[in-house]
Scaffold this motif. Structure first.
Motif, short mmCIF file in Angstrom:
data_model
loop_
_atom_site.label_atom_id
_atom_site.label_comp_id
_atom_site.label_asym_id
_atom_site.label_seq_id
_atom_site.Cartn_x
_atom_site.Cartn_y
_atom_site.Cartn_z
N ARG A 80 -5.39 1.68 -2.99
CA ARG A 80 -5.72 2.85 -2.16
C ARG A 80 -4.47 3.50 -1.56
NH1 ARG A 80 -10.22 -0.54 -1.38
NH2 ARG A 80 -9.26 -1.74 0.30
N ILE A 81 -3.31 2.85 -1.72
CA ILE A 81 -2.07 3.38 -1.11
C ILE A 81 -1.17 4.05 -2.15
CG2 ILE A 81 0.02 2.74 0.21
CD1 ILE A 81 -1.56 0.37 1.36
N VAL A 82 -1.02 3.40 -3.32
CA VAL A 82 -0.18 3.96 -4.40
C VAL A 82 -0.93 3.91 -5.73
CG1 VAL A 82 2.15 3.53 -3.46
CG2 VAL A 82 0.92 1.68 -4.64
N ASP A 83 -0.37 4.59 -6.73
CA ASP A 83 -0.99 4.64 -8.06
C ASP A 83 -0.72 3.32 -8.79
OD1 ASP A 83 -2.04 5.32 -10.49
OD2 ASP A 83 -0.39 6.66 -11.05
N THR A 84 -1.54 2.31 -8.52
CA THR A 84 -1.36 1.00 -9.14
C THR A 84 -2.73 0.39 -9.39
OG1 THR A 84 -0.11 -1.07 -8.99
CG2 THR A 84 -1.21 -0.36 -6.97
N SER A 85 -2.75 -0.83 -9.96
CA SER A 85 -4.03 -1.51 -10.16
C SER A 85 -3.82 -3.01 -9.97
CB SER A 85 -4.55 -1.24 -11.57
OG SER A 85 -3.65 -1.79 -12.51
N ILE A 126 -3.76 -9.73 5.85
CA ILE A 126 -3.58 -9.88 4.40
C ILE A 126 -3.76 -8.53 3.75
CG2 ILE A 126 -4.66 -10.85 2.32
CD1 ILE A 126 -5.28 -13.37 3.97
N LEU A 127 -2.84 -8.20 2.85
CA LEU A 127 -2.94 -6.95 2.08
C LEU A 127 -3.18 -7.34 0.62
CD1 LEU A 127 -2.48 -3.81 2.52
CD2 LEU A 127 -0.19 -4.21 1.60
N THR A 128 -4.35 -7.00 0.10
CA THR A 128 -4.68 -7.39 -1.28
C THR A 128 -4.22 -6.32 -2.26
OG1 THR A 128 -6.81 -6.29 -1.22
CG2 THR A 128 -6.77 -8.58 -0.46
N ASN A 129 -4.25 -6.68 -3.54
CA ASN A 129 -3.93 -5.68 -4.57
C ASN A 129 -4.92 -4.51 -4.51
OD1 ASN A 129 -1.96 -7.40 -5.34
ND2 ASN A 129 -2.89 -8.03 -7.29
N GLN A 130 -6.17 -4.83 -4.18
CA GLN A 130 -7.18 -3.76 -4.08
C GLN A 130 -6.83 -2.81 -2.94
OE1 GLN A 130 -7.94 -7.00 -4.55
NE2 GLN A 130 -8.83 -6.88 -6.60
N ASP A 131 -6.32 -3.36 -1.84
CA ASP A 131 -5.86 -2.49 -0.74
C ASP A 131 -4.74 -1.57 -1.23
OD1 ASP A 131 -7.57 -3.76 1.09
OD2 ASP A 131 -6.06 -5.27 1.62
N ASP A 137 6.54 3.77 -2.96
CA ASP A 137 7.19 3.37 -4.22
C ASP A 137 6.44 2.20 -4.83
OD1 ASP A 137 8.79 2.54 -6.28
OD2 ASP A 137 10.53 2.04 -5.05
N ARG A 138 5.60 2.51 -5.84
CA ARG A 138 4.75 1.45 -6.41
C ARG A 138 5.57 0.38 -7.13
NH1 ARG A 138 1.95 3.95 -11.91
NH2 ARG A 138 3.90 4.28 -13.03
N SER A 139 6.80 0.72 -7.55
CA SER A 139 7.57 -0.26 -8.31
C SER A 139 8.13 -1.37 -7.41
CB SER A 139 8.71 0.41 -9.08
OG SER A 139 9.69 0.88 -8.20
N THR A 140 8.13 -1.18 -6.11
CA THR A 140 8.61 -2.25 -5.21
C THR A 140 7.58 -2.69 -4.17
OG1 THR A 140 9.65 -0.56 -3.84
CG2 THR A 140 11.09 -1.73 -5.38
N CYS A 141 6.75 -1.76 -3.67
CA CYS A 141 5.92 -2.14 -2.50
C CYS A 141 4.86 -3.18 -2.85
CB CYS A 141 5.30 -0.91 -1.84
SG CYS A 141 3.93 -0.17 -2.73
N VAL A 142 4.52 -3.31 -4.14
CA VAL A 142 3.49 -4.28 -4.52
C VAL A 142 4.04 -5.72 -4.58
CG1 VAL A 142 2.28 -2.51 -5.86
CG2 VAL A 142 3.86 -4.06 -7.03
N LEU A 143 5.36 -5.84 -4.51
CA LEU A 143 5.98 -7.14 -4.80
C LEU A 143 6.18 -8.05 -3.59
CD1 LEU A 143 8.86 -5.86 -7.14
CD2 LEU A 143 6.61 -6.72 -7.83
N PHE A 144 6.37 -7.44 -2.42
CA PHE A 144 6.89 -8.22 -1.30
C PHE A 144 5.85 -8.53 -0.23
CE2 PHE A 144 10.46 -6.08 -3.30
CZ PHE A 144 11.37 -7.11 -3.44
N GLY A 145 6.15 -9.57 0.57
CA GLY A 145 5.29 -9.95 1.68
C GLY A 145 6.12 -10.52 2.81
N ASP A 146 5.47 -10.82 3.94
CA ASP A 146 6.16 -11.32 5.13
C ASP A 146 5.82 -12.79 5.35
OD1 ASP A 146 6.86 -8.66 5.38
OD2 ASP A 146 5.30 -8.22 6.86
#
Ligand code: UT7
Length: 321
Positions: free
Chosen positions: A24-29, A16-21, A150-159
């Motif tokens: 630490r990868i891109v400039d997001t919250s 599981i990859l959380t928003n908090q994780d 790319d913070r505009s896409t990588c936060v959106l998707f999952g497997d």
């Protein structure tokens, strides 16, 4: 002659990859991601897992629920945008892993609408008398095609993966299906790169005009739901469960509001799964079937929108399992 679903299954990878994780990868919250999309976490496939592996787990569950063995499957359709390889199809690889012999097996590429397209096609095969038991799967590993910078896409998707068994029956089942595409939007959501002459040519990651997709999605998800209801002389109040593609809770809420369907009748998984593309609808369906929300006799409307743009809906009456 009709087709109806007699088994569902789903699979989510362990990691599981959380928003908090992601912070630490891109400039997001977490605040940005949750407020703009409704997502809090997503599942990520292991390095050695392929779309066919996720599909295999979901398919086995669906076959078990349907009480079917491999020999009884006579059509396999896999909806995926992230196939194991360029060819053979993920459906053929899944066929071999399941031990199913000599039935047609092929992939459908309609991005996030892929499962709706695949289900509609399997229904047509069954109603045309070409098969009895179809395995229809949506399976995706988007973590392989998102740019993790790319913070505009990588936060959106999952497997993940979801599967159903569709079988021939005298009672519906699937009442109608409605498929559309508009290729003039092909650049608004794409992975434009390809492999040729031994090299990746162009961008191999998701490129998306988020606002264009958002506005288009809200419009066509309303339109296609109304189209399905009109064809069956139904009102929004007749729909027991709306299971939309899970891209963004704001798109889902806007669609439900425009249709006049209360959120209590909408199955949502986007918070925990993110956008799993072609897998999102069968994943949500399986969860709502297994937790007892969807009951025999109820009307269920599945609808999706994805790259292409493609969009579509399948309206069905849930039967006894
Ligand atoms: O399965 C079908 C495919 N996909 C979809 O259906 C997605 C459809 N689109 C969407 O869901 C939304 O358009 C997004 C969630 C992608 C974006 O939400 P938005 O409310 O449309 O945001 P936006 O793109 O207008 O961006 C707003 C701001 C921008 O900053 P400025 O220009 O206002 O300073 C972005 O740079 O948010 C910024 N931003 C972020 N900030 C923190 C974009 N991504 C992020 C991020 N974290 N991850």
């Amino acid at each position: 002659m009709y087709s109806r679903i007699i088994g569902t299954g789903s699979y989510l990878p362990e990691k599981i990859l959380t928003n908090q994780d992601l912070e630490r990868i891109v400039d997001t919250s977490d605040e940005w991601i949750h407020s703009r999309t409704g997502i809090t976490q997503r599942h990520i496939a292991a390095d050695d897992q392929m779309a066919s592996d996720l599909a295999l787990n979901a398919s086995k569950m669906a076959m078990e629920m349907a009480n079917l063995v491999a020999d009884e499957i006579d059509l396999i359709i896999v909806a995926t945008t992230t196939p194991d390889m360029i060819f053979p199809s993920t459906a053929c690889i899944l066929q071999e892993k399941l031990g199913v012999k000599d039935c047609p097996a092929f992939d459908i590429q309609a991005v996030c609408s892929g499962f709706v397209y695949a289900l509609a096609m399997a229904d047509m095969f069954i109603r045309a008398g070409k098969c009895r038991n179809a395995l229809v799967v949506g399976s995706e590993i988007y973590s392989n095609i998102v740019d993790w910078n790319d913070r505009s896409t990588c936060v959106l998707f999952g497997d993940g993966a979801g599967a159903v068994i569709l079988t021939k029956d005298e009672q519906p089942g699937i009442l109608s299906s409605h498929l559309h595409a508009n290729g003039s939007y092909s650049k608004a959501l794409s992975v434009p790169g390809n492999i040729s002459r031994g090299k990746i040519q162009g961008n191999p990651y998701i490129s998306m005009e988020g606002n264009t997709v958002f506005k288009f999605a809200v419009k066509v998800l309303e339109d296609v739901a109304r189209e399905a209801m009109a064809e069956n002389n139904l009102q929004a109040s007749d729909i027991d469960w709306l299971i939309p593609h899970q891209a963004n809770i704001r798109i889902i809420k806007s669609t439900a509001k425009k249709l006049g369907i209360p959120m209590e009748k909408v199955v949502t998984t986007v918070e925990k799964h993110g956008n799993t593309s072609a897998a999102s609808i069968p994943l949500a369906l399986d969860i709502a079937v297994r937790d007892g929300r969807i009951k025999s006799g109820q009307l269920v409307l599945l609808e999706g929108i994805g790259g292409g743009f493609t969009w579509g809906a399948v309206l069905l009456r849930w039967g006894d399992l």
